[in-house]
Design a protein around this motif. Structure first.
Motif, PDB file in Angstrom:
ATOM      1  N   LYS A 585       5.238   9.158 -27.942  1.00  0.00           N
ATOM      2  CA  LYS A 585       3.799   8.910 -27.774  1.00  0.00           C
ATOM      3  C   LYS A 585       3.055   8.688 -29.090  1.00  0.00           C
ATOM      4  O   LYS A 585       1.832   8.659 -29.106  1.00  0.00           O
ATOM      5  N   HIS A 604      -1.854   8.631 -27.476  1.00  0.00           N
ATOM      6  CA  HIS A 604      -1.349   8.308 -26.145  1.00  0.00           C
ATOM      7  C   HIS A 604      -0.815   9.569 -25.484  1.00  0.00           C
ATOM      8  O   HIS A 604      -0.400  10.512 -26.145  1.00  0.00           O
ATOM      9  N   THR A 605      -0.840   9.533 -24.173  1.00  0.00           N
ATOM     10  CA  THR A 605      -0.390  10.707 -23.440  1.00  0.00           C
ATOM     11  C   THR A 605       0.893  10.452 -22.665  1.00  0.00           C
ATOM     12  O   THR A 605       1.361  11.314 -21.946  1.00  0.00           O
ATOM     13  N   ASP A 606       1.423   9.265 -22.785  1.00  0.00           N
ATOM     14  CA  ASP A 606       2.683   8.941 -22.119  1.00  0.00           C
ATOM     15  C   ASP A 606       3.414   7.939 -22.995  1.00  0.00           C
ATOM     16  O   ASP A 606       2.819   7.389 -23.922  1.00  0.00           O
ATOM     17  N   ASP A 626       0.603   5.369 -19.868  1.00  0.00           N
ATOM     18  CA  ASP A 626      -0.577   6.164 -19.554  1.00  0.00           C
ATOM     19  C   ASP A 626      -1.754   5.254 -19.206  1.00  0.00           C
ATOM     20  O   ASP A 626      -2.897   5.698 -19.182  1.00  0.00           O
ATOM     21  N   THR A 628      -3.265   2.906 -20.694  1.00  0.00           N
ATOM     22  CA  THR A 628      -4.323   2.774 -21.688  1.00  0.00           C
ATOM     23  C   THR A 628      -3.934   1.789 -22.779  1.00  0.00           C
ATOM     24  O   THR A 628      -2.781   1.752 -23.198  1.00  0.00           O
ATOM     25  N   GLN A 667      -8.973   2.016 -20.628  1.00  0.00           N
ATOM     26  CA  GLN A 667      -8.086   2.432 -19.567  1.00  0.00           C
ATOM     27  C   GLN A 667      -8.116   1.441 -18.412  1.00  0.00           C
ATOM     28  O   GLN A 667      -9.164   0.900 -18.084  1.00  0.00           O
TER      29      GLN A 667
ATOM     30  N   ARG B  59       7.723   6.695 -14.733  1.00  0.00           N
ATOM     31  CA  ARG B  59       7.697   8.130 -14.968  1.00  0.00           C
ATOM     32  C   ARG B  59       8.638   8.849 -14.013  1.00  0.00           C
ATOM     33  O   ARG B  59       8.928  10.013 -14.180  1.00  0.00           O
TER      34      ARG B  59
END
Lengths: 693, 488
Positions: A585, A604-606, A626, A628, A667, B59
């Motif tokens: 990330k 980033h979160t993913d 994520d 974004t 986003q 995911r």
């Protein structure tokens, strides 16, 4: 698996000096001398004896064996008093020796490890973080030795006790390691192979190293020593010890940091001038348009070229790599893109880009790859159901070529022959390409937009014609999933990389690779061709980024710092900076000139799957699952290093100290960002598949 | 790591599997050895499968990833396992053991073959939209709402401020483009949060939108109105304009009540409803304007030109329902909307002089407040109201307006009280008993309660059957017929 193991083990016992590198000899020699004064010499001798006896026995040297037994006053046969029950049962020298190697006190490994870690805890703050890097490789190898010597229970205990103390980013490998519980399982396990056959690289300042040596001298931990000698490479540098941030910034790769000498080779990262376009190009233009416009443009173009000529002492000579000759169409293409470039919107922290997002709706199967052509007119999506679909992003619809008999009737001298070759009746918004037999993981358009490359789980790379929408060539060679493929900026060459850990360079007209780039310890997950076509950057799940020289296939840069698999790379337009990102990330920015880390961009979160520099290189866009798109102010970093071009800090890999670089974050509703691409005019294109919640 | 449950295959599982494969007496050591090996291999393959998941840019691990990992290890994949997004594992426990299992039904092939073909799925298509224009995310349905509802709710943020779209984690860029600051965006310079000067400025597009919507909402074209209301109910980017809309409603009601323009009042109430339906909006800040408007539509003496003919009752009902919804959604300890409204209603009911239409509104308002309110406030009043209705219906003065009002009140009371009574009053329903308890309305009420009871029973029955039906839907065979895709 067995072989490298054993060779390592054998050399351990018999021939230390040959395997130990310069930096480590210091460690090894001093305690060696004091070996005799160790804690339990008698036991050690006995083990040595047992091993020698076993060797003699195995080689049927009965007389010698008997003589030795007599001399050592040992009882005959199997009743060895050496305390090793393993000696008798194992038939192979190597295993005897390895038993010997770690027989010392397997049960005391916990103690050794504890002692090392408390030494590191108690050492000076200045050295603490550099020495701390020792713990992980020592832990790994202690565990592996325990497992290898069939002390499963102790191994398990050891693992449970200390694995939690390791840094977060090691946990992924530790999970893999934790599945290995018996010696049999070690064989055929890729990670084990890597650990046993390669050395873990650590970099340390001389001061820290001295304090380590003092510790080793004081404490006679033979096991620890042998691990340090055999499986670690300590790269000592002169200078101030690094602090916690500096150590953390470059750690994380599977096999430790890059050796210092790995990044010494000069990289010709500059862009070559484009001299021969000048004259024919203008002709071309006049031919094509023939009015007042070209004259103005010619002047401008000349200016542009003049600027180019002065630039870049770092550029490789144009003949360094044989590149395909420019066709007229290519030249026209260059002019058009240059013309488009004139309309470019300058971007920066004051001017954020506009983002046009393409959403794939109704995708029956997941989309695993998206590619956009250089001029942003075509988009190709690879699906997990093995299909590839090509869309046109421009008003120009996609047509196939006329059939042979119709083509025959055309006037081949006509100016617009290419246009005439196309069959207007077949115009469609998109074309579906069938051929792969597994999920498609990468798509790449050739610079002239006539061909498309795709790579897939089925182990093949396929070349498609975008004139006939059919498969032209299947490149086999990887045998395992091919994670990425990319055309060179000049066309003809392309590079593919996959699960077999090798990146291959191909020419479109050859079915065998021209170069193999070997060196990654794990899957090659992503590839990016350098803008000057002389280098290739690869990212891997061994958490390193490597740069390869296309000319000789050498690895010229190794960059460590990612804490998880790298999944995307991007070159700055001037070819000096490389951005990389992936599962951890973070976006990392590298200076290729010295192979050093410049900046780390968190937010980033993913996992991140796409990166792109704006056309003038002032802004970096990143996108991931994520949902974004984030915009980063890399210009700030470049200004910072231009201000303090401090070559001496080269070894210290210090991050450029700038505040947050994040300029904007956009986003989407429910669409992962799989591809980002800046058009010639600096419009940012994004693409992904809409996911129903 | 040690305190986690170790995901191991146990020897017992191996024995069970062996038994199902026809191997009866598996020695313990063999089972243990197999279990260990199975664990190892499963973990290995799962780790490889994760790689495929990452490259598939997902995911969630899918069965296809697992198949691919098997292929990588030169193992024949498990053909025929088709993973849906959701694999319904069921939980079972018993004998001190807990178990999750995947229920696989036997599938009648004939049913599948004879079943009509499913519809051909829509083809993949590519749609473009603006995610950002020069660094500003436009408020269009394709983009997420510019300010998440939680943020609108946040007390410290003044209403109507355009906030920059920020990431979920709330990290904001340190320096904002200068242009943005001019517009009055909240800016954080060097970590100091400056409260910007509020300028309630709508962009040209927003002004156009406002005009279009308001015109359509109160205009004469029904289809346009439907579209406008639809837009109000679904558009994510309206929070900036709520103040305008609430003022519009407020002023509109004020003017039209005076003019007794029933149609317009209805349109305005529908606008309120649409705004309430919009999940991205937070109306709480504007209730001070909206509630009086709605309350007026419930309680006003006169809402139409000809009270004897026009159906202003429907408007009162509609507005009362809106008010009920508002009380449910927005009532809090601080604003006490529900109790304040209830007080207003009861005050009117206590006032003997209050107009009949107003009384009707108050009763409707209370009725919409929920069962508890009906039980504690409306039912005790039944006798009194019944007498009043009786007086009006059978009284000496025959006023048609009053009479219809009485009829409506009666119908209202019966409609709302009967279901509640059916729940709280134990049967059997005795006409006489009702008469003594509720006076004039007693017998009618009794009949309604009986009906309500029957309905409730039916509903229960239906509920059980529908859940059964739903269950059967869930349990339907999940084998899928692959879609034949034709190359265009």
């Amino acid at each position: 698996m067995a072989d490298p193991n054993r060779t390592v083990v054998v050399t351990d016992g018999s021939n230390d000096a040959s395997t130990v590198s310069g930096a480590a000899t210091g460690v090894q020699s001093s305690p060696k001398g004091e070996k005799g004064a160790g804690t339990d010499p008698s036991k050690m001798d006995q083990q040595t004896l047992a091993a020698v006896l076993q060797f003699l026995k195995n080689n049927k040297l009965k007389d010698a064996e008997a003589a030795l037994r007599r001399e050592a006053k040992l009882p005959d046969g199997n009743g060895d008093s050496s305390g090793s029950s393993r000696v008798a049962t194992s038939g192979e020298v190597s295993s005897v020796l390895s038993a010997y190697e770690s027989e010392g006190d397997l049960a005391r490994y916990c103690e050794y490890y504890n002692s090392l870690s408390s030494f590191i805890e108690s050492s000076l703050d200045a050295h603490k973080h550099e020495l701390g890097c020792l713990l992980y490789p020592v832990f790994i190898h202690m565990y592996l030795q325990l497992v290898y010597n069939r002390h499963e229970k102790e191994a398990h205990k050891f693992f449970n006790r200390f694995s939690v103390e390791q840094e977060d980013w090691h946990q992924e490998d530790l999970r893999t390691l934790s599945t290995v519980k018996t010696r049999e399982q070690m064989e055929g396990n890729d990670l084990m192979d890597t650990f046993r056959s390669s050395k873990f690289v650590l970099r340390m300042s001389r001061d820290s190293y001295q304090s380590l040596r003092r510790y080793l001298k004081q404490n006679e931990h033979r096991e620890l020593l042998s691990i340090l000698q055999d499986h670690l490479f300590i790269d000592v540098f002169d200078g101030v010890p690094r602090n916690r941030e500096q150590v953390q910034a470059t750690s994380g790769a599977m096999m430790g940091e890059a050796r210092r000498d790995a990044n010494k080779v000069k990289v010709l990262y500059g862009l070559p001038k484009e001299p021969d376009i000048n004259v024919p190009l203008d002709d071309d233009d006049e031919g094509a348009e023939g009015e007042d416009k070209p004259k103005k443009k010619k002047q401008k173009k000349d200016l542009l070229l003049n600027k180019n000529k002065k630039a870049d002492p770092n550029a490789p000579p144009p003949s360094r790599i044989p590149l395909p000759e420019l066709k007229d169409a290519d030249k026209l293409e260059k002019v058009l893109s240059w013309k488009e470039g004139l309309k470019r919107v300058p971007l920066g922290r004051e001017n954020l880009p506009s983002i046009c997002f393409y959403t794939l709706a109704n995708a029956y199967q997941n989309v695993s790859a998206v590619g956009v052509s250089e001029d942003s007119s075509l988009l190709a999506a690879g699906f997990e159901d093995s299909n590839v679909r090509v869309w046109s992003l421009s008003p120009q619809r996609l047509r196939t070529m006329r059939n042979a008999s119709e083509l025959d009737q055309l006037d081949k001298e006509a100016d617009d022959i290419v246009e005439r070759m196309m069959d207007e009746k077949t115009a469609a918004d998109s074309w579906l390409l069938h051929g792969h037999t597994g999920p498609v993981y990468a798509t790449s358009f050739s610079p002239d937009r006539e061909q498309l490359l795709t790579s897939s789980e089925d182990g093949t790379v396929r070349l498609w014609s975008l004139h006939t929408y059919s498969n032209l060539v299947v490149y086999k060679g990887h045998n395992y999933p091919v994670w990425d493929v990319q055309f060179s900026p000049t066309g003809y060459y392309f590079v593919s990389g996959g699960h077999d850990r090798v990146a291959r360079l191909w020419g479109t007209d050859q079915f065998q690779p021209i170069r193999m780039f070997v060196g990654h310890y794990s899957d090659v997950t992503c590839i990016q061709y350098h803008p000057n076509s002389n280098y290739v950057a690869t990212g891997s799940s061994d958490r390193t980024v490597r740069l390869w020289d296309v000319l000789n296939g050498n690895c010229v840069r190794v960059m460590t710092g990612h804490k998880a698999a790298v999944h995307t790379l991007a070159w700055s337009p001037d070819g000096r900076y490389l951005a990389s990102a992936g599962v951890d990330k973070n976006v990392l920015l590298w200076d290729i000139a010295y192979g050093r880390l410049l900046a780390e961009m968190k937010g980033h979160t993913d996992p991140i799957y796409s990166l792109c520099f704006s056309r003038e290189g002032s802004i970096l866009a990143s996108g991931g699952i994520d949902n974004t798109v984030k915009i980063w102010d890399v210009q700030k970093v470049f200004e910072e290093i231009a201000g303090s071009d401090d070559l001496t800090s080269l070894d210290r890999a210090s991050l450029v100290e700038v505040g947050s670089l994040l300029l904007g974050s956009f986003q989407t509703k429910a669409t992962p960002v799989l591809k980002l691409h800046f058009s010639h005019r600096n419009l940012l294109l994004g693409c992904g598949r809409y996911q129903h919640s | 790591m040690s305190d986690r449950v170790l995901p191991d295959v146990t020897a017992e599982s191996i024995k069970v599997i062996a038994e199902s494969a026809g191997i009866g007496q598996l020695p313990d050591e063999a089972a243990a050895a197999l279990a260990e090996d199975a664990t190892y291999r499963l973990k290995q393959i799962t780790q490889e499968a994760v790689k495929f998941m990452h490259h598939g840019k997902r995911r969630k691990l899918s069965t296809a990833d697992f198949d691919n990992a098997l292929k990588l290890k030169n193992v024949e994949p498990l053909y025929g396992f088709h993973a849906e997004e959701h694999i319904p594992f069921r939980f079972a426990s018993g004998g001190g053991r807990e178990l999750h299992f995947y229920e696989e039904k036997e599938v009648e092939l004939g049913d599948i073959i004879n079943a009509p073909l499913p519809r051909i799925p829509l083809d993949v298509n590519l749609k473009a939209h603006w995610l950002a224009i020069e660094g500003v995310q436009p408020s269009i349905p394709e983009n997420p709402p510019p300010v998440p509802k939680e943020d609108q709710h946040a007390a410290d943020r003044p209403p109507g401020v355009t906030a920059k779209p920020s990431g979920k984690d709330g990290t904001k860029p340190a320096g904002k483009p200068g242009k943005a600051e001019v517009k009055g965006l909240p800016s954080e310079v060097a970590g100091v949060k400056l409260k910007p000067v509020l300028t309630h400025e709508l962009s040209v597009e927003q002004q156009l939108y406002y005009r279009e919507i308001t015109e359509a909402c109160v205009g004469s074209c029904e289809s346009r109105r439907a579209e406008a209301l639809q837009s109000l109910a679904t558009d994510p980017g309206l929070h900036q304009m709520i103040p305008r809309f609430s003022t519009f409603v407020c002023e509109g009601v004020r003017v039209n009540v005076v003019q007794s323009n029933l149609a317009l009042l209805i349109y305005l109430m529908r606008m309120v409803k649409a705004l309430m339906d919009n999940t991205t909006l937070h109306l709480e800040k504007y209730l001070h304007e909206v509630i009086p408007a709605v309350a007026t539509c419930i309680l006003s003496k006169q809402l139409c030109q000809r009270p004897d003919v026009d159906n202003h009752w429907a408007l009162r009902d509609f507005a009362a329902r809106l008010m009920g919804n508002m009380c449910r959604n927005f009532s809090s300890n601080i604003n006490n909307i529900q109790s304040r409204m209830t007080k207003t209603y009861t005050k009117i009911l206590h006032d003997e002089q209050s107009h009949l239409a107003t009384r009707y509104g108050a009763l409707a308002g209370l009725a919409e407040m929920g069962h508890d309110v009906v039980k504690s406030l409306l039912i005790p009043k039944l006798k009194e109201e019944g007498e009043k209705v009786k007086m009006l219906m059978e009284g000496p003065v025959h006023n048609s307006v009053d009479k219809t009002a009485a009829e409506h009140i009666r119908a209202l009371l019966l409609k709302h009280c009967a279901p509640v009574l059916a729940k709280i009053r134990p049967g059997p329903d005795n006409q006489e008993q009702y008469k003594t308890d509720f006076g004039h309305l007693g017998p009618l009420l009794c009949a309604h309660v009986v009906k309500a009871r029957q309905q409730q029973q039916q509903q229960q029955l239906q509920a059980t059957t529908t859940t059964a039906a739903a269950a059967s839907v869930v349990q339907r065979p999940t084998l899928q017929i692959p879609q034949v895709r034709v190359l265009a």
